[in-house]
Motif scaffolding. Structure first.
Motif, short mmCIF file in Angstrom:
data_model
loop_
_atom_site.label_atom_id
_atom_site.label_comp_id
_atom_site.label_asym_id
_atom_site.label_seq_id
_atom_site.Cartn_x
_atom_site.Cartn_y
_atom_site.Cartn_z
N LYS A 61 0.91 -1.20 0.00
CA LYS A 61 -0.07 0.04 -0.10
C LYS A 61 0.96 1.12 0.01
O LYS A 61 1.76 1.45 0.68
N VAL A 62 0.83 1.99 -1.01
CA VAL A 62 1.58 3.20 -0.98
C VAL A 62 0.87 4.60 -0.79
O VAL A 62 -0.45 4.50 -1.29
N THR A 63 1.24 5.43 0.12
CA THR A 63 0.42 6.48 0.39
C THR A 63 1.47 7.80 0.25
O THR A 63 2.57 7.76 0.27
N GLY A 64 0.68 8.78 0.09
CA GLY A 64 1.58 10.19 -0.13
C GLY A 64 1.46 10.50 -1.61
O GLY A 64 0.90 9.76 -2.27
N ARG A 65 2.53 11.33 -2.08
CA ARG A 65 2.50 11.65 -3.47
C ARG A 65 3.88 11.64 -4.12
O ARG A 65 4.97 11.77 -3.45
N ILE A 66 3.80 10.91 -5.18
CA ILE A 66 5.13 11.19 -6.18
C ILE A 66 4.91 11.88 -7.44
O ILE A 66 4.14 11.76 -8.32
N LEU A 67 5.58 13.06 -7.37
CA LEU A 67 5.31 13.98 -8.43
C LEU A 67 6.41 13.94 -9.29
O LEU A 67 7.55 14.04 -9.22
N LEU A 68 5.94 13.85 -10.89
CA LEU A 68 6.92 13.74 -11.87
C LEU A 68 6.49 14.74 -12.66
O LEU A 68 5.52 14.97 -13.19
N ASP A 69 7.35 15.75 -12.82
CA ASP A 69 7.31 16.81 -13.56
C ASP A 69 5.91 17.67 -12.94
O ASP A 69 5.27 18.27 -13.55
N GLY A 70 5.74 17.61 -11.47
CA GLY A 70 4.78 18.09 -10.89
C GLY A 70 3.41 17.29 -11.09
O GLY A 70 2.27 17.87 -10.53
N ILE A 71 3.33 16.31 -11.65
CA ILE A 71 2.13 15.57 -11.62
C ILE A 71 2.25 14.43 -10.79
O ILE A 71 3.19 13.52 -10.84
N ASN A 72 1.42 14.23 -10.10
CA ASN A 72 1.16 12.85 -8.99
C ASN A 72 0.98 11.69 -9.77
O ASN A 72 -0.06 11.39 -10.44
N ILE A 73 1.87 10.82 -9.70
CA ILE A 73 1.63 9.64 -10.69
C ILE A 73 1.10 8.70 -9.88
O ILE A 73 0.45 7.53 -10.44
N TYR A 74 0.40 8.77 -8.72
CA TYR A 74 -0.55 8.03 -8.01
C TYR A 74 -1.74 8.37 -8.13
O TYR A 74 -2.84 7.79 -7.44
N GLU A 75 -2.15 9.48 -8.78
CA GLU A 75 -3.42 10.13 -9.07
C GLU A 75 -4.32 8.78 -9.78
O GLU A 75 -3.67 8.22 -10.51
N ARG A 76 -5.53 8.70 -9.41
CA ARG A 76 -6.16 7.65 -9.87
C ARG A 76 -6.54 7.77 -11.48
O ARG A 76 -6.66 6.82 -12.00
N THR A 77 -6.30 8.94 -12.17
CA THR A 77 -6.40 8.89 -13.47
C THR A 77 -5.43 8.48 -14.21
O THR A 77 -5.47 8.25 -15.41
N ILE A 78 -4.18 8.31 -13.60
CA ILE A 78 -3.15 8.18 -14.33
C ILE A 78 -2.85 6.59 -14.35
O ILE A 78 -2.64 5.69 -13.36
N ASP A 79 -2.38 6.06 -15.52
CA ASP A 79 -2.00 4.83 -15.85
C ASP A 79 -0.63 4.37 -15.58
O ASP A 79 0.30 4.95 -16.19
N SER A 80 -0.33 3.19 -14.82
CA SER A 80 0.73 2.84 -14.46
C SER A 80 1.86 2.44 -15.71
O SER A 80 2.91 2.74 -15.62
N VAL A 81 1.18 2.12 -16.82
CA VAL A 81 1.88 1.71 -18.10
C VAL A 81 2.57 3.05 -18.77
O VAL A 81 3.64 3.23 -18.99
N SER A 82 1.87 4.22 -18.59
CA SER A 82 2.13 5.40 -18.98
C SER A 82 3.40 5.94 -18.17
O SER A 82 4.40 6.53 -18.92
N ILE A 83 3.34 5.76 -17.06
CA ILE A 83 4.54 6.19 -16.11
C ILE A 83 5.66 5.31 -16.57
O ILE A 83 6.70 5.90 -16.34
N ARG A 84 5.54 3.99 -16.63
CA ARG A 84 6.68 3.14 -16.71
C ARG A 84 7.41 3.58 -18.24
O ARG A 84 8.45 3.01 -18.12
N ARG A 85 6.78 3.82 -18.89
CA ARG A 85 7.33 4.31 -20.05
C ARG A 85 8.26 5.64 -20.12
O ARG A 85 9.33 5.73 -20.43
#
Ligand SMILES: Nc1ncnc2c1ncn2[C@@H]1O[C@H](COP(=O)(O)OP(=O)(O)OP(=O)(O)O)[C@@H](O)[C@H]1O
Ligand SMILES: [Mg+2]
Lengths: 252, 279
Positions: A61-85
């Protein structure tokens, strides 16, 4: 220094095990940050939260935020696949795809995701292999099975495969710990060159290595970030006693 | 001293009983094969492979329609059973960990324990009754029900053996989980999966009970999948219980061909399993 990746009060639990405790760090763009600390202190766990690798572990379980260029990669609308690219990863043990040739391994990110045209592939294979200083060693056996390469060559192949998909951040989890000293040196030189284009976060158990290749160092102990700062400072005049003890080899 | 000799005695008793057990397994197998060879080999000729059974009273004829029928039934059963079994296993291993996977696993175990005549009854109720007739389709469905749990469980075991580092290599490149599961994980387990498939086919190729009231059997060629179809085990059964000497010969020859087929499948499965361990 421009921040590329920012951890904000990052916590990771595996069931009841609180593996990473309220960590906040900025990773600067085009810099190399080393993560050091004794075994089990959560280095890999921190690293793997940056490309959402924990998504696949049901107990994590991951909590808190990780911002990549200011965008939270754990935001529900963000797809993990696009993050891994955008956030590539190199593992401790070289893990080329055993059924694939050297050539296919470099473009595996494209092949596994569909198609890639021949000219584009040729060019990508050559430039990626050159980038990791492997081209001269393997240019005559691109069609050979990747498992025929030495461990050090396999690891550089894995780095080539990672940069071929054009990430912006590269995570490395003890990338040289399974290699001989000469191969280790090659990987270190390589990392030096890669930071022009990429933001690099590397976990290492080797203090000399951290001191040699990194611009910043984060010291973790029992899941907590104890100290973070410029590598030069951490290795010469650390603020915390624990950091000093660890670096001088008095524990861990 | 006394304890030592007792241990020694104990040891040789164990060795002896293991040798006995081995013989007990091998002897029946050898006997079956030898007997079938003796009874069937003389009736194997070209006619056997190209002709259909002659009407009672006439001599000669073969089992061509039965062999073709068995082939069709296996192919069709695989078409249904393999995707379900393999994709089911991929789901269990790669996406599992939920309550659904426990249910699937339990269902597969129950299914594999069900007597094969019951799977025939299920196919009867599902296809024969609604379609008002025996058919190749119904036979294949019954066979596929036997296939699914075998394929599912063997595939599951193989997928579990694929190291996580391989999955992670693919995922870290931004390859979605479903592509990773099929193109990396399943592919690297392929040899073991094929072994399981061969064993499942070997298993269903000799099944008779589930075909009795689904495929039914056919004295002639069948043209449609919605018609009754001949199958080797059914023909062997019919011929063996008939009063005619000539049909008995055909039954033995059929048994020989069927056993050889299953033997070949099991051997290939073993061979594949062997080569995998080396690589
Ligand atoms: N997949 C997992 N499931 C359960 N617990 C885990 C998992 N991965 C890590 N942990 C736990 O999280 C804690 C931190 O582990 P982590 O692998 O991050 O340590 P590390 O600093 O990388 O150690 P090392 O230097 O040995 O690689 C440990 O207590 C470990 O048991
Ligand atoms: Mg680690």
């Amino acid at each position: 220094m421009k921040t590329k990746v920012k951890l904000e009060d990052l916590n990771v639990h595996f069931d009841k095990n609180h593996a990473v405790k309220g960590t906040t760090i900025d990773f600067g763009e085009n810099s190399v940050t080393a993560i050091i600390g004794p075994s089990g202190c959560g280095k890999s766990t921190v690293l793997r939260s940056i490309n959402r690798m924990h998504d696949l572990v049901p107990t994590a379980k991951v909590t808190g935020r990780i911002l990549l260029d200011g965008i939270n990669i754990y935001e529900r609308t963000i797809d993990s696949v696009s993050i891994r690219r955008l956030v590539g990863m190199v593992f401790q043990k070289p893990n080329p795809f055993p059924a694939m040739s050297v050539y296919d391994n470099v473009i595996a990110g494209y092949k596994l995701n569909g198609r890639i045209n021949k000219d584009e592939a040729d060019e990508l294979v050559e430039s990626s292999l050159k980038r990791v200083a492997l081209w001269d060693e393997v240019k005559d056996r691109l069609k050979a099975n990747s498992m025929e390469l030495s461990g050090g060559q396999q690891q550089r192949l894995c780095i080539a495969r990672t940069i071929a998909v054009k990430p912006e951040v590269i995570l490395m989890d003890e990338p040289a710990s399974a290699l001989d000293p000469l191969s280790t040196l090659k990987i270190e030189e390589l990392i030096e060159g890669l930071k022009e284009k990429y933001t690099i976060v590397i976990v290492t158990h080797n203090m000399q290595q951290a001191a040699r290749i990194s611009d910043y160092t984060a010291f973790f102990y029992l899941g907590e970030l104890i100290e973070f700062g410029e590598t030069k400072k951490i290795f010469t005049t650390p603020d915390k006693k624990q950091t000093e003890d660890y670096i001088t080899g008095r524990f861990g | 001293m006394k304890i030592f000799s007792f241990r020694k005695l104990n040891n040789s008793v164990m060795t002896l009983s293991m040798v006995m057990a081995t013989i007990l397994v091998l002897v029946p197998l050898g006997l079956i094969f030898f007997h079938i060879m003796k009874m069937g080999l003389s009736s194997i000729n070209l006619d056997f492979f190209v002709q259909i059974p002659k009407p009672t009273g006439e001599t000669g004829g073969g089992m061509a329609n039965g062999m073709a029928g068995t082939f069709v039934l296996i192919a069709l059963a695989s078409l249904i059973g393999l995707p379900v079994g393999i994709l089911g296993a991929v789901y269990l291993v790669e996406y599992g960990g939920t309550r659904i996977s426990a249910v699937i696993r339990f269902a597969a175990d129950v299914l594999s324990g069900i007597p094969s005549i019951i799977t025939g009854m299920v196919a009867y109720a599902m296809l024969v009754e609604p379609m008002k007739g025996f058919s190749a389709l119904a036979g294949s469905l019954a066979l596929s029900l036997i296939m699914v749990p075998i394929v599912l469980r063997t595939t599951e075991e193989q997928l579990k053996m694929v190291p996580d580092t391989l999955r992670e290599a693919s995922l870290a490149l931004g390859v979605p989980l479903w592509r990773t599961s099929l193109k990396v994980t399943l592919r690297s387990a392929m040899k073991g999966v094929v072994t399981g498939i061969l064993l499942a086919i070997a298993r269903i190729s000799g099944e008779t009970a589930p075909l009795l009231f689904t495929a039914l059997g056919n004295q002639f060629w069948s043209n449609k999948l919605t018609e009754p179809i001949a199958a080797m085990p059914l023909q062997i059964f019919t011929f063996a219980i008939s009063p005619y000497e000539d049909w008995h010969r055909l039954a033995w020859a059929g048994a020989l061909v069927l056993v050889t087929l299953m033997f070949g499948l099991s051997l290939s499965a073993r061979y594949l399993g062997r080569t995998k361990q080396q690589s």
